[in-house]
Design a protein around this motif. Structure first.
Motif, mmCIF file in Angstrom:
data_model
loop_
_atom_site.group_PDB
_atom_site.id
_atom_site.type_symbol
_atom_site.label_atom_id
_atom_site.label_comp_id
_atom_site.label_asym_id
_atom_site.label_seq_id
_atom_site.Cartn_x
_atom_site.Cartn_y
_atom_site.Cartn_z
ATOM 1 N N ILE A 78 48.566 -25.826 -12.397
ATOM 2 C CA ILE A 78 49.734 -25.150 -11.830
ATOM 3 C C ILE A 78 50.666 -26.172 -11.192
ATOM 4 C CG2 ILE A 78 50.490 -23.574 -10.002
ATOM 5 C CD1 ILE A 78 47.913 -21.925 -10.647
ATOM 6 N N ALA A 79 50.098 -27.121 -10.461
ATOM 7 C CA ALA A 79 50.924 -28.152 -9.812
ATOM 8 C C ALA A 79 51.661 -29.009 -10.838
ATOM 9 C CB ALA A 79 50.061 -29.041 -8.920
ATOM 10 N N ASN A 80 51.036 -29.288 -11.954
ATOM 11 C CA ASN A 80 51.630 -30.166 -12.964
ATOM 12 C C ASN A 80 52.499 -29.435 -13.984
ATOM 13 O OD1 ASN A 80 50.671 -32.771 -12.192
ATOM 14 N ND2 ASN A 80 48.633 -32.095 -12.769
ATOM 15 N N ALA A 81 52.518 -28.121 -13.930
ATOM 16 C CA ALA A 81 53.269 -27.344 -14.920
ATOM 17 C C ALA A 81 54.775 -27.498 -14.703
ATOM 18 C CB ALA A 81 52.876 -25.876 -14.835
ATOM 19 N N ASP A 82 55.504 -27.572 -15.788
ATOM 20 C CA ASP A 82 56.963 -27.615 -15.724
ATOM 21 C C ASP A 82 57.502 -26.245 -16.099
ATOM 22 O OD1 ASP A 82 57.278 -30.278 -14.958
ATOM 23 O OD2 ASP A 82 56.959 -30.956 -17.010
ATOM 24 N N CYS A 83 57.144 -25.240 -15.310
ATOM 25 C CA CYS A 83 57.571 -23.876 -15.606
ATOM 26 C C CYS A 83 57.903 -23.173 -14.301
ATOM 27 C CB CYS A 83 56.490 -23.133 -16.378
ATOM 28 S SG CYS A 83 54.962 -22.954 -15.462
ATOM 29 N N ASP A 84 58.009 -21.878 -14.365
ATOM 30 C CA ASP A 84 58.291 -21.073 -13.180
ATOM 31 C C ASP A 84 57.107 -21.128 -12.234
ATOM 32 O OD1 ASP A 84 60.707 -19.947 -12.761
ATOM 33 O OD2 ASP A 84 60.300 -18.096 -13.854
ATOM 34 N N PHE A 85 57.229 -21.900 -11.172
ATOM 35 C CA PHE A 85 56.124 -22.048 -10.236
ATOM 36 C C PHE A 85 55.831 -20.754 -9.489
ATOM 37 C CE2 PHE A 85 58.103 -26.312 -10.436
ATOM 38 C CZ PHE A 85 57.043 -27.001 -10.974
ATOM 39 N N MET A 113 43.775 -23.728 2.848
ATOM 40 C CA MET A 113 44.514 -22.790 1.996
ATOM 41 C C MET A 113 46.009 -22.876 2.281
ATOM 42 S SD MET A 113 42.033 -19.437 2.069
ATOM 43 C CE MET A 113 43.193 -18.399 1.217
ATOM 44 N N ALA A 114 46.360 -22.961 3.555
ATOM 45 C CA ALA A 114 47.774 -23.048 3.936
ATOM 46 C C ALA A 114 48.416 -24.311 3.374
ATOM 47 C CB ALA A 114 47.916 -23.001 5.458
ATOM 48 N N ASP A 115 47.703 -25.438 3.440
ATOM 49 C CA ASP A 115 48.257 -26.695 2.917
ATOM 50 C C ASP A 115 48.633 -26.564 1.444
ATOM 51 O OD1 ASP A 115 47.919 -27.851 5.387
ATOM 52 O OD2 ASP A 115 46.164 -29.041 4.819
ATOM 53 N N VAL A 116 47.743 -25.978 0.660
ATOM 54 C CA VAL A 116 48.000 -25.843 -0.783
ATOM 55 C C VAL A 116 49.105 -24.827 -1.039
ATOM 56 C CG1 VAL A 116 47.024 -25.198 -3.025
ATOM 57 C CG2 VAL A 116 45.667 -26.566 -1.435
ATOM 58 N N THR A 117 49.028 -23.684 -0.375
ATOM 59 C CA THR A 117 50.026 -22.645 -0.648
ATOM 60 C C THR A 117 51.414 -23.036 -0.142
ATOM 61 O OG1 THR A 117 49.342 -21.410 1.325
ATOM 62 C CG2 THR A 117 48.369 -20.748 -0.766
ATOM 63 N N ILE A 118 51.492 -23.736 0.972
ATOM 64 C CA ILE A 118 52.796 -24.204 1.466
ATOM 65 C C ILE A 118 53.365 -25.249 0.522
ATOM 66 C CG2 ILE A 118 53.921 -25.519 3.311
ATOM 67 C CD1 ILE A 118 52.027 -23.980 5.264
ATOM 68 N N MET A 141 51.453 -31.286 -3.349
ATOM 69 C CA MET A 141 50.536 -30.214 -3.724
ATOM 70 C C MET A 141 49.228 -30.782 -4.283
ATOM 71 S SD MET A 141 51.084 -26.878 -6.123
ATOM 72 C CE MET A 141 49.712 -25.765 -6.455
ATOM 73 N N LEU A 142 49.337 -31.810 -5.118
ATOM 74 C CA LEU A 142 48.125 -32.428 -5.672
ATOM 75 C C LEU A 142 47.270 -33.040 -4.566
ATOM 76 C CD1 LEU A 142 49.649 -33.976 -8.912
ATOM 77 C CD2 LEU A 142 47.979 -32.103 -8.792
ATOM 78 N N ALA A 143 47.914 -33.643 -3.563
ATOM 79 C CA ALA A 143 47.171 -34.210 -2.436
ATOM 80 C C ALA A 143 46.469 -33.105 -1.642
ATOM 81 C CB ALA A 143 48.111 -35.006 -1.533
ATOM 82 N N ILE A 145 45.478 -30.275 -2.870
ATOM 83 C CA ILE A 145 44.373 -29.825 -3.733
ATOM 84 C C ILE A 145 43.203 -30.797 -3.631
ATOM 85 C CG2 ILE A 145 43.657 -29.427 -6.131
ATOM 86 C CD1 ILE A 145 46.615 -28.484 -6.615
ATOM 87 N N ASP A 146 43.490 -32.099 -3.595
ATOM 88 C CA ASP A 146 42.428 -33.099 -3.437
ATOM 89 C C ASP A 146 41.667 -32.883 -2.129
ATOM 90 O OD1 ASP A 146 43.134 -34.278 -5.850
ATOM 91 O OD2 ASP A 146 44.262 -35.929 -4.919
ATOM 92 N N ARG A 147 42.403 -32.635 -1.036
ATOM 93 C CA ARG A 147 41.753 -32.383 0.261
ATOM 94 C C ARG A 147 40.890 -31.118 0.195
ATOM 95 N NH1 ARG A 147 46.865 -33.917 1.869
ATOM 96 N NH2 ARG A 147 47.515 -31.798 2.414
ATOM 97 N N LEU A 148 41.407 -30.097 -0.462
ATOM 98 C CA LEU A 148 40.653 -28.850 -0.627
ATOM 99 C C LEU A 148 39.381 -29.096 -1.437
ATOM 100 C CD1 LEU A 148 40.482 -25.723 -0.384
ATOM 101 C CD2 LEU A 148 41.892 -25.611 -2.439
ATOM 102 N N GLU A 149 39.518 -29.864 -2.499
ATOM 103 C CA GLU A 149 38.348 -30.165 -3.346
ATOM 104 C C GLU A 149 37.277 -30.924 -2.564
ATOM 105 O OE1 GLU A 149 37.361 -32.065 -7.712
ATOM 106 O OE2 GLU A 149 39.045 -32.895 -6.584
#
Length: 163
Positions: A78-85, A113-118, A141-143, A145-149
């Motif tokens: 989703i983060a890497n997609a070039d579409c309607d986010f 969750m807030a970090d990723v969704t924001i 966003m990728l960062a 996600i990394d923290r969440l992972e």
């Protein structure tokens, strides 16, 4: 579903004339499920904790991933997609919730969750500012996600036999 939301807004009356028979059956099922959830939590938590922990929501299982690795990969896609986010807002929240579900620290889970969704929201809104580069927003966003992972990684067991 809209009828059930309106039913909720009208105070959850069991015999609401504005509900069709099928909707009334669903409403009753929802009430029984909610009662069962609260009863289950009441066996484990004190009453003041049950209110804080209980949050029954209707979810679309299509938003969930089959396992942890797939959930992380779906978020990265989703983060890497070039579409309607913004089409993925609900899915991002569901995947984050799926990943943080086993965390015992509710505050930490909400923060992750807030970090990723924001970050996702910022990326989504960038389409309205045509001069704004999305690269840094995507990296944020990728960062997140990394923290969440990392925070939700299963604990690894070390062998005592190795010496």
């Amino acid at each position: 579903m809209d009828r059930l939301e309106a039913w909720d807004d009208r105070g959850l009356k069991e015999h609401d004339r504005k509900l069709r028979k099928k909707d009334s059956w669903r409403a009753g099922l929802w009430l029984h499920a909610e009662e069962a959830g609260i009863a289950s939590l009441s066996k484990v938590y004190p009453p003041d904790e049950v209110i804080r922990k209980f949050d029954m929501q209707l979810i679309d299982m299509a938003d969930w991933a089959p396992d942890r690795a797939a959930a992380v990969e779906a978020l990265r896609s989703i983060a890497n997609a070039d579409c309607d986010f913004d089409r993925n807002m609900r899915r991002v929240a569901a995947l984050c919730e799926q990943l943080t579900d086993q965390l015992t620290d509710d505050f930490a889970a909400r923060g992750l969750m807030a970090d990723v969704t924001i970050a996702h929201t910022s990326l989504s809104l960038a389409k309205f500012d045509h001069g704004r580069p999305v690269g840094p927003l995507r990296q944020a966003m990728l960062a997140a996600i990394d923290r969440l992972e990392i925070a939700t990684a299963p604990a690894t067991q070390t062998s005592c036999a190795a010496a």
